[in-house]
Design a protein around this motif. Structure first.
Motif, PDB file in Angstrom:
ATOM      1  N   MET A  67      29.580  35.725  22.462  1.00  0.00           N
ATOM      2  CA  MET A  67      30.510  34.765  23.057  1.00  0.00           C
ATOM      3  C   MET A  67      29.789  33.896  24.079  1.00  0.00           C
ATOM      4  N   HIS A  68      28.908  34.548  24.877  1.00  0.00           N
ATOM      5  CA  HIS A  68      28.188  33.799  25.914  1.00  0.00           C
ATOM      6  C   HIS A  68      27.262  32.756  25.288  1.00  0.00           C
ATOM      7  N   SER A  69      26.507  33.159  24.235  1.00  0.00           N
ATOM      8  CA  SER A  69      25.593  32.217  23.592  1.00  0.00           C
ATOM      9  C   SER A  69      26.352  31.059  22.955  1.00  0.00           C
ATOM     10  N   SER A  70      27.556  31.364  22.406  1.00  0.00           N
ATOM     11  CA  SER A  70      28.380  30.305  21.827  1.00  0.00           C
ATOM     12  C   SER A  70      28.816  29.307  22.900  1.00  0.00           C
ATOM     13  N   ALA A  71      29.184  29.803  24.041  1.00  0.00           N
ATOM     14  CA  ALA A  71      29.588  28.914  25.135  1.00  0.00           C
ATOM     15  C   ALA A  71      28.423  28.054  25.601  1.00  0.00           C
ATOM     16  N   VAL A  72      27.231  28.665  25.714  1.00  0.00           N
ATOM     17  CA  VAL A  72      26.050  27.913  26.132  1.00  0.00           C
ATOM     18  C   VAL A  72      25.723  26.822  25.126  1.00  0.00           C
ATOM     19  N   PHE A  73      25.853  27.181  23.813  1.00  0.00           N
ATOM     20  CA  PHE A  73      25.596  26.193  22.768  1.00  0.00           C
ATOM     21  C   PHE A  73      26.542  25.007  22.892  1.00  0.00           C
ATOM     22  N   LEU A  74      27.831  25.269  23.065  1.00  0.00           N
ATOM     23  CA  LEU A  74      28.809  24.188  23.187  1.00  0.00           C
ATOM     24  C   LEU A  74      28.518  23.318  24.401  1.00  0.00           C
ATOM     25  N   ILE A  75      28.158  23.952  25.504  1.00  0.00           N
ATOM     26  CA  ILE A  75      27.858  23.193  26.719  1.00  0.00           C
ATOM     27  C   ILE A  75      26.639  22.304  26.512  1.00  0.00           C
ATOM     28  N   GLU A  76      25.569  22.886  25.954  1.00  0.00           N
ATOM     29  CA  GLU A  76      24.335  22.128  25.754  1.00  0.00           C
ATOM     30  C   GLU A  76      24.538  20.983  24.765  1.00  0.00           C
ATOM     31  N   PHE A  77      25.140  21.291  23.615  1.00  0.00           N
ATOM     32  CA  PHE A  77      25.297  20.255  22.593  1.00  0.00           C
ATOM     33  C   PHE A  77      26.282  19.183  23.052  1.00  0.00           C
ATOM     34  N   GLY A  78      27.344  19.601  23.745  1.00  0.00           N
ATOM     35  CA  GLY A  78      28.277  18.621  24.292  1.00  0.00           C
ATOM     36  C   GLY A  78      27.608  17.704  25.295  1.00  0.00           C
ATOM     37  N   ALA A  79      26.739  18.272  26.130  1.00  0.00           N
ATOM     38  CA  ALA A  79      26.011  17.461  27.112  1.00  0.00           C
ATOM     39  C   ALA A  79      25.082  16.475  26.417  1.00  0.00           C
ATOM     40  N   ILE A  80      24.454  16.903  25.309  1.00  0.00           N
ATOM     41  CA  ILE A  80      23.573  16.004  24.552  1.00  0.00           C
ATOM     42  C   ILE A  80      24.356  14.814  24.013  1.00  0.00           C
ATOM     43  N   ILE A  81      25.486  15.094  23.344  1.00  0.00           N
ATOM     44  CA  ILE A  81      26.278  14.021  22.743  1.00  0.00           C
ATOM     45  C   ILE A  81      26.812  13.071  23.820  1.00  0.00           C
ATOM     46  N   LEU A  82      27.316  13.642  24.912  1.00  0.00           N
ATOM     47  CA  LEU A  82      27.818  12.806  26.000  1.00  0.00           C
ATOM     48  C   LEU A  82      26.701  11.943  26.588  1.00  0.00           C
ATOM     49  N   GLY A  83      25.546  12.559  26.791  1.00  0.00           N
ATOM     50  CA  GLY A  83      24.411  11.805  27.327  1.00  0.00           C
ATOM     51  C   GLY A  83      23.985  10.676  26.400  1.00  0.00           C
ATOM     52  N   LEU A  84      23.990  10.948  25.089  1.00  0.00           N
ATOM     53  CA  LEU A  84      23.626   9.906  24.128  1.00  0.00           C
ATOM     54  C   LEU A  84      24.619   8.751  24.175  1.00  0.00           C
ATOM     55  N   GLY A  85      25.894   9.079  24.311  1.00  0.00           N
ATOM     56  CA  GLY A  85      26.904   8.034  24.398  1.00  0.00           C
ATOM     57  C   GLY A  85      26.706   7.150  25.619  1.00  0.00           C
ATOM     58  N   LEU A  86      26.407   7.783  26.750  1.00  0.00           N
ATOM     59  CA  LEU A  86      26.185   7.010  27.981  1.00  0.00           C
ATOM     60  C   LEU A  86      24.917   6.162  27.885  1.00  0.00           C
ATOM     61  N   LEU A  87      23.865   6.713  27.255  1.00  0.00           N
ATOM     62  CA  LEU A  87      22.639   5.943  27.068  1.00  0.00           C
ATOM     63  C   LEU A  87      22.868   4.755  26.134  1.00  0.00           C
ATOM     64  N   GLY A  88      23.680   4.979  25.084  1.00  0.00           N
ATOM     65  CA  GLY A  88      24.001   3.887  24.179  1.00  0.00           C
ATOM     66  C   GLY A  88      24.745   2.760  24.876  1.00  0.00           C
ATOM     67  N   ARG A  89      25.678   3.134  25.756  1.00  0.00           N
ATOM     68  CA  ARG A  89      26.409   2.111  26.517  1.00  0.00           C
ATOM     69  C   ARG A  89      25.477   1.358  27.460  1.00  0.00           C
ATOM     70  N   LEU A  90      24.537   2.070  28.079  1.00  0.00           N
ATOM     71  CA  LEU A  90      23.579   1.426  28.966  1.00  0.00           C
ATOM     72  C   LEU A  90      22.704   0.440  28.194  1.00  0.00           C
ATOM     73  N   ALA A  91      22.229   0.867  27.009  1.00  0.00           N
ATOM     74  CA  ALA A  91      21.407  -0.023  26.189  1.00  0.00           C
ATOM     75  C   ALA A  91      22.197  -1.256  25.765  1.00  0.00           C
TER      76      ALA A  91
END
Length: 415
Positions: free
Chosen positions: A1-25
């Motif tokens: 359960m813990h590893s699943s939560a970490v995965f969701l947090i990490e991957f969600g942060a990646i997607i969110l970060g990519l979206g913000l970088l795309g808007r900046l570009a």
């Protein structure tokens, strides 16, 4: 359960970060590719915050990103367009390959990387970024210019060359024998030729089979067919990317347009993941030692791309202004250079090749939109200055005065 939560947090942060970088570009009006690569460098080994739990999923997403990039390129062209371009524009394609692939191969050999790395780096410097160039043409309002078909023809020929080049690279990186490599190439050429023949003769039948009024069914059928063919192609040691490209060519008409609209968001998502994945596997500390060769290669191949576009546009009867615009537009490198370098990084043939390719693409993906905008005015200003210097020299008394003919700019937008 813990590893699943970490995965969701990490991957969600990646997607969110990519979206913000795309808007900046978007606000800065340039391609987001360099920002995605920098994000991968920041979160990879040796970066600011290395990822762990989501790296395997990111690897799968990156592979899907490459497949969707090539599928969408195939959807842009019909088989008849490709055949026509091969017949009429192949000299420009040969000049493009000679001027832009040879500098990469020469640098790899000078660095002592060996022939396989030379073939890989030749591909990195050869292929322009269709995605970046298409966006630049739209942003500058040049889609209707007379030099634009010349630019697109060169891009189409590069995409076709990928169908031959990628199987060769795959065989070389796998370390197969000459006989096995020849068989792999023969299979790739045979499959590509067969798909082109079927697409020309039976493209409408295939499109009717895939077609559906329900967007959900169309998306599932096209995406499933693409992944299936890509997997079969990879099983045959051809290339999953080539298989996806051929699927795109086989589809045409309303089906291609509908699939393009449905798959564009998925392509953007997984392509961004792919660039991040490439950055994840590049140690930021490995870039400074190769930055000077990367800069030198970027300058040389920017000039050779400008020469390629100028020559091709002149051959097509375009005015000097249009020739300079065509050359400057072709400078950008991006997704395909990273795809090719990514194959070599995965195979582990040369540790410095990945960092050099990253630095090279970072330079040219930023420089490309600038050369597209400013190559023409700079070239014309230098030409005018040279003409003014020549006029300042007193003419010979015996020489007749030459008539001054102002070239007509036939590269204006078509109505």
């Amino acid at each position: 359960m813990h590893s699943s939560a970490v995965f969701l947090i990490e991957f969600g942060a990646i997607i969110l970060g990519l979206g913000l970088l795309g808007r900046l570009a978007g606000r800065l009006q340039f391609s987001p590719i360099p920002l995605y690569l920098l994000a991968g460098l920041a979160f990879g080994e040796g970066g600011l915050l290395p990822l762990g739990a989501s790296e395997e999923f990111v690897a799968i997403g990156a592979e899907i990103g490459v497949i969707l990039l090539l599928l969408m390129l195939g959807l842009e062209y019909t088989a008849s367009d490709l055949v026509s371009n091969l017949k009429t524009q192949y000299p420009a394609g040969l000049v493009d390959m000679a001027l832009n692939a040879l500098p990469g191969a020469a640098l790899a050999l000078l660095l002592g990387w060996g022939p396989v790395a030379a073939v890989v780096l030749a591909g990195v410097t050869w292929i322009s970024s269709s995605g970046v160039i298409a966006k630049v043409l739209g942003d500058l309002g040049r889609l209707g210019n007379r030099e634009t078909p010349v630019i697109l023809s060169i891009l189409v020929l590069e995409d076709l060359a990928m169908a031959v080049y990628l199987p060769i690279i795959t065989a070389l990186l796998a370390g197969v024998s000459l006989a096995a490599g020849s068989v792999t190439l023969a299979i790739a050429l045979g499959v590509a030729g067969l798909v082109l023949f079927v697409a020309v003769r039976y493209g409408r039948v295939i499109s009717r089979f895939v077609s559906s009024d329900d967007p959900e069914k169309l998306l599932l059928v096209v995406l499933g067919l693409t992944l299936l063919v890509a997997g079969l192609a990879q099983q045959l040691q051809v290339s999953a990317a080539v298989g996806a490209f051929l699927v795109g060519i086989a589809l045409s008409g309303e089906v291609a347009e509908g699939a393009h609209n449905l798959l564009a968001p998925l392509r953007d998502l997984f392509a961004a993941v792919f660039f991040v994945f490439f950055g994840l596997h590049t140690d930021p500390q490995s870039i400074p030692p190769v930055i000077l060769p990367a800069l030198a290669l970027a300058v040389v191949t920017a000039l050779t791309k400008i020469a390629t576009g100028y020559w091709a546009a002149r051959r097509a009867g375009i005015s000097p202004k249009g020739r300079w615009r065509a050359g400057g537009t072709l400078v950008a490198r991006g997704e395909f250079s990273i795809v090719i370098a990514g194959l070599a990084v995965t195979a582990g043939i040369e540790p410095d090749l990945g960092p050099l390719a990253t630095a090279y693409v970072l330079v040219l993906v930023v420089l490309g939109p600038l050369t597209a905008r400013y190559t023409e005015p700079i070239a014309l200003r230098l030409t005018a200055r040279r003409a003014a210097s020549a006029d300042a020299v007193p003419p010979s008394r015996t020489a007749p005065a030459a008539e001054s003919l102002e070239p007509v700019d036939d590269s204006r937008p078509e109505r």
